[in-house]
Design a protein around this motif. Structure first.
Motif, PDB file in Angstrom:
ATOM      1  N   TYR A 142      -5.241  -5.294   0.454  1.00 13.94           N
ATOM      2  CA  TYR A 142      -5.846  -5.981  -0.866  1.00 13.94           C
ATOM      3  C   TYR A 142      -7.344  -5.901  -0.954  1.00 13.94           C
ATOM      4  CZ  TYR A 142      -5.930  -9.866  -4.166  1.00 13.94           C
ATOM      5  OH  TYR A 142      -6.203 -10.442  -5.037  1.00 13.94           O
ATOM      6  N   ASP A 143      -7.534  -5.474  -2.155  1.00 13.90           N
ATOM      7  CA  ASP A 143      -8.991  -5.190  -2.539  1.00 13.90           C
ATOM      8  C   ASP A 143      -9.316  -6.684  -3.313  1.00 13.90           C
ATOM      9  OD1 ASP A 143     -11.114  -4.890  -4.183  1.00 13.90           O
ATOM     10  OD2 ASP A 143     -10.884  -2.654  -4.238  1.00 13.90           O
TER      11      ASP A 143
ATOM     12  N   ARG B 271     -11.098  -6.274  -6.840  1.00 19.29           N
ATOM     13  CA  ARG B 271     -10.331  -5.892  -7.891  1.00 19.29           C
ATOM     14  C   ARG B 271      -9.124  -6.924  -8.209  1.00 19.29           C
ATOM     15  NH1 ARG B 271      -8.933   0.142  -6.680  1.00 19.29           N
ATOM     16  NH2 ARG B 271      -7.526  -0.350  -8.374  1.00 19.29           N
TER      17      ARG B 271
ATOM     18  N   TYR C 148      -3.847  -5.179  -4.889  1.00 19.51           N
ATOM     19  CA  TYR C 148      -3.448  -4.144  -3.937  1.00 19.51           C
ATOM     20  C   TYR C 148      -4.095  -2.909  -4.126  1.00 19.51           C
ATOM     21  CZ  TYR C 148      -0.508  -7.671  -1.237  1.00 19.51           C
ATOM     22  OH  TYR C 148      -0.031  -8.669  -0.658  1.00 19.51           O
ATOM     23  N   ALA C 149      -4.628  -2.155  -3.079  1.00 17.36           N
ATOM     24  CA  ALA C 149      -5.126  -0.822  -3.107  1.00 17.36           C
ATOM     25  C   ALA C 149      -4.112   0.117  -2.420  1.00 17.36           C
ATOM     26  CB  ALA C 149      -6.750  -0.979  -2.501  1.00 17.36           C
ATOM     27  N   GLU C 150      -4.713   0.980  -1.553  1.00 24.13           N
ATOM     28  CA  GLU C 150      -3.754   1.891  -0.853  1.00 24.13           C
ATOM     29  C   GLU C 150      -2.886   1.090   0.383  1.00 24.13           C
ATOM     30  OE1 GLU C 150      -7.563   1.055   1.573  1.00 24.13           O
ATOM     31  OE2 GLU C 150      -7.251   1.560  -0.415  1.00 24.13           O
TER      32      GLU C 150
ATOM     33  N   ARG D  14      -0.194  -2.810   2.944  1.00 25.49           N
ATOM     34  CA  ARG D  14      -0.851  -2.438   1.605  1.00 25.49           C
ATOM     35  C   ARG D  14      -2.238  -3.426   1.736  1.00 25.49           C
ATOM     36  NH1 ARG D  14       2.163  -4.530  -3.170  1.00 25.49           N
ATOM     37  NH2 ARG D  14       2.473  -6.070  -1.882  1.00 25.49           N
TER      38      ARG D  14
END
Length: 184
Positions: A85-86, A89, A92-94, A83
């Motif tokens: 990590y953004d 933000r 976790y993102a995509e 996953r």
């Protein structure tokens, strides 16, 4: 130095399924990303950055599960995942899928952990003086993150002492930009 890492890695048997894994580890700001990019350019290697796996500034102790999801399937010649990590933000993102490849470079603090050492073909340690590393980090990330950087530097030093990463490295690299590698 990328050529030296590449040649040493190709002299060794595959350790990540049918592929080879180069772990480029060392303190933040030492030059690991630069070396990983040079390996990618030289050998067409796939690169995964550990910065994408941590769940924030305190994430180093918890990154093992992410590495399991990435490396264990690849060791069976199956796609691995993690996953991403953004950092903006702070979540976790995509999910990113990484296909098996002849050469994977895992770059970042903790990439050379003992838990996955058996899968590593070549462990590279990159280092530079603390002042230079901090300068590079704040130049990249912004001076407002100095407190996080200093906290991270303490956490990574503890991690490296526990893991014995530098002592286990196959190659030691001077990340200051000088041409000669560090003595063993």
């Amino acid at each position: 130095m990328a050529r030296r890492v590449h040649d040493l890695t190709l002299e060794r048997a595959p350790t990540l399924g049918a592929g080879r894994l180069v772990c480029v580890d060392g303190p933040a700001g030492s030059g690991k990303t630069t070396l990983a990019a040079a390996l990618a350019d030289l050998a067409g290697a796939a690169v995964v950055h550990m910065d994408d796996l941590y769940d924030g500034w305190q994430g180093l102790p918890r990154v093992g599960a992410q590495l399991d999801g990435l490396l264990l399937p690849l060791s069976r010649d199956e796609p691995g995942t993690y996953r991403r990590y953004d950092w903006l933000r702070e979540e976790y993102a995509e999910t990113v899928t990484v296909a098996p490849s002849p050469l994977l470079v895992l770059e970042g603090v903790g990439s050379g952990s003992r838990a996955h050492a058996v899968l590593c073909t070549t462990l590279v340690w990159v280092q530079a003086p603390d002042g230079l590393r901090l300068h590079r980090g704040l130049e990249r990330d912004g001076p407002e993150l100095e407190e996080q950087w200093r906290s991270w530097m303490v956490a990574e030093a503890e991690h490296f002492a526990e893991q014995g990463t530098r002592e286990r490295a196959d190659l030691l690299v001077d990340g200051t930009g000088r041409s000669a590698p560090l003595p063993a």
